[in-house]
Motif scaffolding. Structure first.
Motif, PDB file in Angstrom:
ATOM      1  N   GLY A   1       0.823  -1.208   0.000  1.00 23.12           N
ATOM      2  CA  GLY A   1       0.000   0.000   0.000  1.00 23.12           C
ATOM      3  C   GLY A   1       0.851   1.249   0.000  1.00 23.12           C
ATOM      4  N   CYS A   2       0.202   2.368   0.332  1.00 19.49           N
ATOM      5  CA  CYS A   2       0.907   3.647   0.279  1.00 19.49           C
ATOM      6  C   CYS A   2       1.919   3.810   1.401  1.00 19.49           C
ATOM      7  CB  CYS A   2      -0.086   4.802   0.303  1.00 19.49           C
ATOM      8  SG  CYS A   2      -1.055   4.889   1.825  1.00 19.49           S
ATOM      9  N   LEU A   3       1.856   2.939   2.433  1.00 22.49           N
ATOM     10  CA  LEU A   3       2.845   3.017   3.514  1.00 22.49           C
ATOM     11  C   LEU A   3       4.169   2.384   3.135  1.00 22.49           C
ATOM     12  CD1 LEU A   3       0.729   2.242   6.708  1.00 22.49           C
ATOM     13  CD2 LEU A   3       1.671   4.420   5.996  1.00 22.49           C
ATOM     14  N   GLY A   4       4.197   1.617   2.051  1.00 21.14           N
ATOM     15  CA  GLY A   4       5.431   0.986   1.635  1.00 21.14           C
ATOM     16  C   GLY A   4       6.483   2.010   1.264  1.00 21.14           C
ATOM     17  N   GLY A   5       7.701   1.822   1.756  1.00 22.57           N
ATOM     18  CA  GLY A   5       8.788   2.752   1.470  1.00 22.57           C
ATOM     19  C   GLY A   5       8.937   3.852   2.494  1.00 22.57           C
ATOM     20  N   THR A   6       8.034   3.949   3.470  1.00 25.81           N
ATOM     21  CA  THR A   6       8.153   4.972   4.511  1.00 25.81           C
ATOM     22  C   THR A   6       9.327   4.629   5.420  1.00 25.81           C
ATOM     23  OG1 THR A   6       5.756   5.297   4.450  1.00 25.81           O
ATOM     24  CG2 THR A   6       6.940   6.177   6.346  1.00 25.81           C
ATOM     25  N   LEU A   7      10.151   5.628   5.706  1.00 31.45           N
ATOM     26  CA  LEU A   7      11.350   5.441   6.518  1.00 31.45           C
ATOM     27  C   LEU A   7      11.081   5.916   7.941  1.00 31.45           C
ATOM     28  CD1 LEU A   7      14.070   6.687   4.017  1.00 31.45           C
ATOM     29  CD2 LEU A   7      13.259   4.365   4.362  1.00 31.45           C
ATOM     30  N   PHE A   8      11.625   5.185   8.918  1.00 37.18           N
ATOM     31  CA  PHE A   8      11.436   5.507  10.331  1.00 37.18           C
ATOM     32  C   PHE A   8      12.796   5.561  11.021  1.00 37.18           C
ATOM     33  CE2 PHE A   8       7.715   3.166   8.921  1.00 37.18           C
ATOM     34  CZ  PHE A   8       6.665   3.973   9.334  1.00 37.18           C
ATOM     35  N   ILE A   9      12.932   6.510  11.940  1.00 33.42           N
ATOM     36  CA  ILE A   9      14.101   6.581  12.827  1.00 33.42           C
ATOM     37  C   ILE A   9      13.571   6.747  14.243  1.00 33.42           C
ATOM     38  CG2 ILE A   9      16.217   7.804  13.411  1.00 33.42           C
ATOM     39  CD1 ILE A   9      16.327   8.817  10.566  1.00 33.42           C
ATOM     40  N   TRP A  10      13.774   5.737  15.064  1.00 30.85           N
ATOM     41  CA  TRP A  10      13.303   5.784  16.456  1.00 30.85           C
ATOM     42  C   TRP A  10      14.515   6.049  17.360  1.00 30.85           C
ATOM     43  CZ3 TRP A  10      10.156   7.050  19.854  1.00 30.85           C
ATOM     44  CH2 TRP A  10      10.150   6.527  21.134  1.00 30.85           C
ATOM     45  N   ASN A  11      14.489   7.170  18.055  1.00 26.42           N
ATOM     46  CA  ASN A  11      15.597   7.598  18.904  1.00 26.42           C
ATOM     47  C   ASN A  11      15.090   7.785  20.328  1.00 26.42           C
ATOM     48  OD1 ASN A  11      18.030   8.570  19.873  1.00 26.42           O
ATOM     49  ND2 ASN A  11      17.609  10.672  19.235  1.00 26.42           N
ATOM     50  N   PRO A  12      15.095   6.731  21.166  1.00 23.48           N
ATOM     51  CA  PRO A  12      14.635   6.887  22.555  1.00 23.48           C
ATOM     52  C   PRO A  12      15.700   7.564  23.411  1.00 23.48           C
ATOM     53  CG  PRO A  12      15.288   4.622  22.143  1.00 23.48           C
ATOM     54  CD  PRO A  12      15.478   5.344  20.846  1.00 23.48           C
ATOM     55  N   LYS A  13      15.334   8.680  24.043  1.00 30.39           N
ATOM     56  CA  LYS A  13      16.247   9.349  24.956  1.00 30.39           C
ATOM     57  C   LYS A  13      16.246   8.662  26.321  1.00 30.39           C
ATOM     58  CE  LYS A  13      15.777  13.852  22.740  1.00 30.39           C
ATOM     59  NZ  LYS A  13      15.401  15.285  22.922  1.00 30.39           N
TER      60      LYS A  13
ATOM     61  N   TYR B   1       8.179  10.417   4.555  1.00 29.79           N
ATOM     62  CA  TYR B   1       7.011   9.882   3.874  1.00 29.79           C
ATOM     63  C   TYR B   1       6.820  10.614   2.553  1.00 29.79           C
ATOM     64  CZ  TYR B   1       4.996  14.062   5.990  1.00 29.79           C
ATOM     65  OH  TYR B   1       4.757  15.353   6.356  1.00 29.79           O
ATOM     66  N   ARG B   2       6.028   9.991   1.650  1.00 33.29           N
ATOM     67  CA  ARG B   2       5.873  10.536   0.302  1.00 33.29           C
ATOM     68  C   ARG B   2       4.657  11.441   0.182  1.00 33.29           C
ATOM     69  NH1 ARG B   2       6.141   5.409  -1.779  1.00 33.29           N
ATOM     70  NH2 ARG B   2       6.947   6.278  -3.712  1.00 33.29           N
ATOM     71  N   ASN B   3       3.596  11.267   0.976  1.00 32.52           N
ATOM     72  CA  ASN B   3       2.410  12.120   0.871  1.00 32.52           C
ATOM     73  C   ASN B   3       1.722  12.168   2.234  1.00 32.52           C
ATOM     74  OD1 ASN B   3       0.908   9.648   1.032  1.00 32.52           O
ATOM     75  ND2 ASN B   3       1.144   9.404  -1.178  1.00 32.52           N
ATOM     76  N   ASN B   4       0.704  13.018   2.314  1.00 31.47           N
ATOM     77  CA  ASN B   4       0.007  13.227   3.586  1.00 31.47           C
ATOM     78  C   ASN B   4      -0.847  12.031   3.991  1.00 31.47           C
ATOM     79  OD1 ASN B   4       1.090  15.808   3.814  1.00 31.47           O
ATOM     80  ND2 ASN B   4      -0.612  16.751   2.694  1.00 31.47           N
ATOM     81  N   VAL B   5      -1.307  11.243   3.009  1.00 31.42           N
ATOM     82  CA  VAL B   5      -2.132  10.076   3.344  1.00 31.42           C
ATOM     83  C   VAL B   5      -1.321   9.060   4.146  1.00 31.42           C
ATOM     84  CG1 VAL B   5      -3.478   8.178   2.380  1.00 31.42           C
ATOM     85  CG2 VAL B   5      -3.591  10.441   1.327  1.00 31.42           C
ATOM     86  N   SER B   6      -0.083   8.853   3.756  1.00 25.97           N
ATOM     87  CA  SER B   6       0.741   7.876   4.470  1.00 25.97           C
ATOM     88  C   SER B   6       1.047   8.324   5.891  1.00 25.97           C
ATOM     89  CB  SER B   6       2.041   7.637   3.694  1.00 25.97           C
ATOM     90  OG  SER B   6       2.746   8.863   3.534  1.00 25.97           O
ATOM     91  N   ILE B   7       1.300   9.606   6.091  1.00 20.28           N
ATOM     92  CA  ILE B   7       1.604  10.077   7.456  1.00 20.28           C
ATOM     93  C   ILE B   7       0.366   9.992   8.337  1.00 20.28           C
ATOM     94  CG2 ILE B   7       1.160  12.503   6.883  1.00 20.28           C
ATOM     95  CD1 ILE B   7       3.758  11.158   9.368  1.00 20.28           C
ATOM     96  N   LEU B   8      -0.831  10.232   7.762  1.00 26.07           N
ATOM     97  CA  LEU B   8      -2.049  10.103   8.550  1.00 26.07           C
ATOM     98  C   LEU B   8      -2.293   8.651   8.961  1.00 26.07           C
ATOM     99  CD1 LEU B   8      -4.478  12.553   6.720  1.00 26.07           C
ATOM    100  CD2 LEU B   8      -3.391  12.852   8.946  1.00 26.07           C
TER     101      LEU B   8
END
Length: 860
Positions: free
Chosen positions: A698-710, A721-728
């Motif tokens: 789907g449109c979430l494919g290819g979304t990159l994540f960086i998780w940085n726990p302090k 992300y590539r568009n607003n639909v994926s971030i929502l």
């Protein structure tokens, strides 16, 4: 037969009106009081006649028989139930046979002339020292060095735990009702000899700031030094606010001979008063936003002093009372001085003076109406001549500006052609400034010496010296061009950026493409632990790459952990992103790459800090290559779809970025990483394990994540992300796994681009508010003029009334007089003070917001 006995009246200024209060006693022939009546009347000032005219009146029957009634105090304070300022009248009832106690009644006068008995209480004395009325309403007074107060919620007289020998000021601050008084320090003899008392008087007295609601006591030295306890007579606080536990204050105080301005408890300015034995100090804010101090003396003299420069604004004698309010409806304060001749007769122009010591002055010193009309006609003709001259001058200036704009457009076009030609190594002729009738801003422009090629630095900048590799990628509808710089670049150049210039033969209209320079190290820095060691500035502060700043991750840091293998490529890569559709419209496109940089200061080089624009190569792209998939990255594939680091760099540059700060005060954030692996189906990249890519269909494919726990309860999640639909969709899915008490905030970069957008929006709102203010004021004035003019048109036509010539002339004369009256009305109409205050307050708040954004941009 009944007779009416009048007691001395009290005056009060309220909403531009003067309210007169008076106790009337109805007596019989036997001299026995039968009824007590509180009579009041409202008077308003009319600028046309220059007199105060009564607009309404009323009476209130006091339910008391055979008692002595007197008005103790009148004041305008806020009603805590509605927040509206209302006139308050404090009455004291004393029985003739008893002298040890008194009954007091607090009345509220509403706009509808309805009198409300608000509070009744009893005290065991007849004299109330330092009586004050404050918001609530609350009644405060001093008795035997004790502070007593009563209000409607308490319904009984309460005593404060502190000793007060005098009350100088009462008011309302953020903590509630507050008083400034003088208290006596009580110390033992041994403490008096061994303990030093800085900033205090030798008599053992000091100022104290006491809050009635929470019974909190603060040292009054934040307003006035303790040394002034024995000399200060009057005080008015202009500003007091609590900022992080520290009070910021400003106040005006007066002794017998001096007027003093205090700022944060320090005397700043002193003014010598013309008389002694002052009795009252009042503050007025005039039409030009100036503060005016009004001082009354026991001898009947009065003077006004400007805060700006401490200059005398006016001196008067035989003054009975001074009232401060907006009597003429200008949106600012004026002073009404009532003289001792007859202070109650406000209709007599000789009994008062209404002024703001600048533009407003009533009465007009006996000037005749005919003289005023003659001067008005003369000013009318002079104004017409002045406006005609200004119109002619404006037309000439407009013509000169049009010619100047034409020359400016010609010079700008020639300069742009020369700049583009220089970037493409094409010589272009630039028009001479003398030919275009232009003058150089430099006085010695003809004698200016430019360094020759031999005088330049021997180590000149060449693209082959610092460019190691150029690459390009196609992602969705974007073209990403990257330049990898050599490791030695940080020695000679700084502040590097990248631009794309299209060939002039292909694009004849606009050769400069709209592109965005990205600094990749700022994009993924939150995932690296070393940022907490060497980071000294906020991320996203600069758009271009600056190797000379403290923000350089490649700088020496002894305690920093070993950087990953891709760190060197990350720090020495700069990219430019532009839309692909505009380039493909020309089928085959070739663009030149320009590196923007600034030369670092070098001792052996003449050109220090010089800005450089150096061509460093070319890239070509065609529609056929895009259709074949050349240079195209398929982000929907799994992590093996990224064959090189350049593919990852291109995605980081082309995708939109969003950083979320996640904080959970009660629960740990252990569900974020399982959410990434489970619902998002994210896997670490092969070349950059700190980044995870979603392989979900789907449109979430290819979304990159960086998780940085302090910490275990605090962390930052960065999404590309590539568009607003994926971030929502990501946010909706993330909300379901986070704890209910978790707080998620979007971290704004806070860079110059963001502040520029905010400042532009703030300025736009300010302009719209100004336009609405002018439109509303003009509409109101036009409506008032229309209503007032309609009343003057109810006359018959001069041709219909009679056929006699003399009557015709008389009718025409009357018609001309009415038209002249209408013109005079239109010239003197003003807008309402309520509309003016509301709009000016909104504009001032917007201007403060714009100034704050501008100051923040100035430090970047």
């Amino acid at each position: 037969m009944d007779t009416v006995l009048k007691k001395p009246e009290r005056l009060l200024a309220y909403n531009g009106e003067i309210i007169t209060f008076q106790i009337l006693q109805l007596k019989t022939n036997l001299d026995v009081a039968e009824k007590n009546v509180l009579a009041f009347s409202r008077k308003k000032f009319h600028t046309d006649t220059g007199k105060f005219i009564e607009v309404s009146s009323g009476q209130y029957i006091i339910p008391s028989i055979k008692s002595n009634i007197q008005v103790v105090s009148v004041c305008c304070v806020a009603d805590v139930r509605t927040g509206i300022n209302l006139p308050c009248i404090l009455l004291k009832t004393c029985k003739r046979k008893s002298t040890s106690s008194s009954r007091l009644t607090l009345l509220l006068l509403h706009t509808s002339n309805e009198v409300e008995p608000y509070l009744k209480f009893k005290v065991d004395t007849e004299i109330l020292e330092d009586l004050r009325l404050t918001d609530g309403p609350t009644v405060l007074w001093k008795q035997h060095e004790k502070l007593y107060y009563v209000s409607s919620p308490t319904s009984e007289v309460l005593t404060s735990p502190i000793d007060i020998s005098a009350i100088l000021w009462t008011g309302t601050i953020e903590e509630g009702t507050c008083i400034l008084g003088i208290t006596t320090m009580r110390l033992d003899a041994e403490h008096l000899t061994s303990t030093s008392l800085p900033n205090r008087t030798h008599q053992g007295k000091e100022f104290v700031l006491y809050c009635v609601e929470n019974q909190k006591t603060v040292s009054g030295s934040c307003l006035i030094p303790h040394a002034y306890t024995s000399v200060l007579r009057c005080l008015d606080v202009c500003m007091i606010q609590n900022i992080n536990g520290i009070y910021e204050t400003s106040a005006v105080g007066a002794s017998n001979k001096q007027l003093i301005w205090f700022q944060n408890g320090v005397p700043k300015q002193v003014f010598q008063l013309p008389s002694e034995n002052l009795s009252k100090l009042q503050i007025a804010y005039t039409s030009r936003a100036d503060m005016l101090c009004m001082i009354s003396f026991a001898s009947g003299d009065a003077c006004a002093v400007w805060k700006d420069g401490w200059k005398t604004a006016g001196i008067w004698q035989q003054v009975e009372n001074i009232l401060v309010d907006d009597f003429v409806g200008r949106g600012s304060d004026q002073m009404l001085l009532l003289f001792r001749d007859d202070p109650s007769n406000l209709a007599d122009q000789q009994a008062f003076r209404l002024t703001d010591c600048r533009d407003i002055n009533y009465p007009a010193d006996g000037m005749d109406d005919k003289v005023i009309e003659t001067q008005f006609q003369e000013n009318h003709f002079l104004m017409i001549q002045t406006l005609e001259a200004r119109l002619q001058t404006s037309l000439n200036s407009l013509e000169e500006l049009q010619n100047h704009v034409q020359v400016q457009d010609k010079v700008i076009k020639s300069s742009c052609d020369a700049l583009i030609g220089m970037s493409l190594s094409i010589e272009t002729l630039v028009h001479s400034d003398k030919k275009e009738c232009l003058v150089s801003l430099l006085d010695d422009a003809d004698e200016c010496h430019y360094p020759s090629a031999e005088e330049k630095c021997s180590s000149s900048v060449d693209s082959e010296c610092f460019v190691e590799k150029i690459w390009q990628r196609v992602i969705d509808d974007f073209l990403v061009v990257g330049v990898k710089l050599k490791d030695s670049v940080d020695i000679s150049l700084s502040d590097i950026g990248l631009s794309l210039i299209m060939d002039q033969k292909i694009a004849s209209l606009s050769q400069v493409t709209k592109c965005q320079t990205n600094v990749l190290k700022l994009a993924i820095r939150p995932s690296l632990d070393l940022s907490t060691v060497c980071l000294h500035e906020p991320t996203g502060k600069k758009q271009r790459l600056d190797y000379h700043s403290k923000d350089n991750l490649s700088g020496n840091c002894s305690q920093r952990p070993c950087p990953p293998s891709y760190q060197n490529d990350l720090e020495h890569t700069v990219t430019a992103v532009t839309e692909l559709s505009s380039l493909l419209a020309l089928n085959n496109t070739s663009c030149a790459l320009l590196l923007h940089a600034r030369r670092k200061n070098q001792p052996d080089c003449l050109l220090r800090g010089e800005k450089l624009i150096v061509p460093c190569g070319r890239v070509s792209i065609s529609l056929a290559d895009v259709l074949k998939g050349k240079h195209t990255i398929n982000v929907f594939e799994r992590c093996q779809g990224f064959q090189t680091l350049e593919d990852i760099f291109a995605v980081l540059s082309a995708f939109q970025k969003c950083s979320l700060h996640i904080f959970s005060p009660d629960c740990t954030l252990t569900s974020v990483r399982p959410w990434l692996v489970g619902q998002m189906q994210a896997e670490p990249l092969k070349f950059m394990p700190d980044i995870m890519i979603s392989t979900r269909p789907g449109c979430l494919g290819g979304t990159l994540f960086i998780w940085n726990p302090k910490t275990s309860c605090d962390g930052t999640l960065t999404l590309f992300y590539r568009n607003n639909v994926s971030i929502l969709q990501c946010l909706y899915s993330l909300k379901s796994v986070l704890p209910p008490v978790c707080v998620v905030n979007v971290k704004r970069p806070g860079g110059r681009n963001t502040l520029t957008a905010d400042l532009a929006q703030s300025l736009e709102e300010e302009l719209l508010a100004l336009r609405n203010l002018v439109s509303a004021a003009a509409s109101e004035v036009e409506n008032n003029l229309t209503l007032r003019c309609k009343t003057g048109h109810n006359i018959t036509s001069p041709m219909e009334s009679s056929c006699d010539a003399k009557e015709h002339v008389q009718k025409y004369k009357e018609s001309l007089e009415i038209e002249q009256m209408q013109i005079n009305l239109g010239a003197h109409l003003t807008t309402s003070s309520e509309l003016y205050r509301h709009n000016v307050l909104n504009i001032a708040q917007m201007q403060m917001s714009s100034d704050t954004l501008a100051s923040r941009m100035a430090v970047l």
